[in-house]
Structures are given as structure tokens and as C-alpha cells.
Design a protein around this motif. Structure first.
Motif, short mmCIF file in Angstrom:
data_model
loop_
_atom_site.label_atom_id
_atom_site.label_comp_id
_atom_site.label_asym_id
_atom_site.label_seq_id
_atom_site.Cartn_x
_atom_site.Cartn_y
_atom_site.Cartn_z
N SER A 1 17.02 -28.82 2.39
CA SER A 1 16.75 -30.11 1.76
C SER A 1 17.82 -31.14 2.10
N SER B 1 13.08 -20.17 -1.06
CA SER B 1 13.59 -19.90 0.28
C SER B 1 12.63 -20.48 1.31
N VAL B 2 13.19 -20.77 2.45
CA VAL B 2 12.43 -21.45 3.48
C VAL B 2 12.45 -20.63 4.76
N ASP C 1 7.97 -23.00 7.56
CA ASP C 1 7.61 -23.78 6.37
C ASP C 1 7.72 -25.29 6.57
N SER D 1 15.17 -17.01 7.53
CA SER D 1 14.89 -17.30 6.14
C SER D 1 16.14 -17.91 5.53
N ILE E 1 16.62 -23.01 0.31
CA ILE E 1 16.00 -24.33 0.43
C ILE E 1 17.03 -25.45 0.26
N LEU F 1 9.14 -30.12 4.23
CA LEU F 1 8.57 -28.80 4.00
C LEU F 1 7.15 -28.87 3.44
#
Ligand code: ZN
Length: 66
Positions: free
Chosen positions: A29, A42-43, A11, A22, A25, A35
Motif C-alpha cells: 500500500s 496479504s498480497v 493481486d 506473498s 499488504i 490491488l
């Protein structure tokens, strides 16, 4: 297309590698990673970006969330 399993893509903006992790976020951040979709909850990160995340958070993240 013969692939059945959908692969998640990293991402991080400008990255199109297959994601291996996974993460929440919130953790991402806190880093310098930019991103594609900052509104996601979720990222997904590829190996390389996960490494960067780990470095920038000083390893203060679990391997997997959920
Ligand atoms: Zn990536």
C-alpha cells in the motif's frame, strides 16, 4: 482439470500472472500498485510487480513473509 496445486494469481488490478511472492499488504500500500482486493491482509505478486514493489520501496522488503 488435472492440476492439483492451486496457483496463486497476482493481486494487482488488471494482472493475471502467476504470483511468486506473498507480502504484507502494508508494504504494497506504500507503493503505486493498485490491488484487486485492498482489504486483503496479504498480497500475492507476480515477478514483474514484485520488481516494481522492490523499486518503489527501495529494496526495503524481505523476499518472503510467512
Ligand atoms: Zn502482477
Amino acid at each position: 482439470m488435472s492440476h492439483v496445486t492451486k496457483e496463486e494469481i497476482c493481486d494487482v488490478d488488471g494482472c493475471d500472472k502467476v504470483a511468486e511472492r506473498s507480502l504484507n499488504i502494508k508494504k504494497v500500500s506504500e507503493t503505486s500498485l493498485i490491488l484487486k482486493n485492498p482489504d486483503a491482509r496479504s498480497v500475492h505478486l507476480c515477478k514483474d510487480h514484485y520488481k516494481i514493489l522492490k523499486k518503489e520501496t527501495k529494496g526495503d522488503i524481505p523476499d518472503y513473509l510467512g
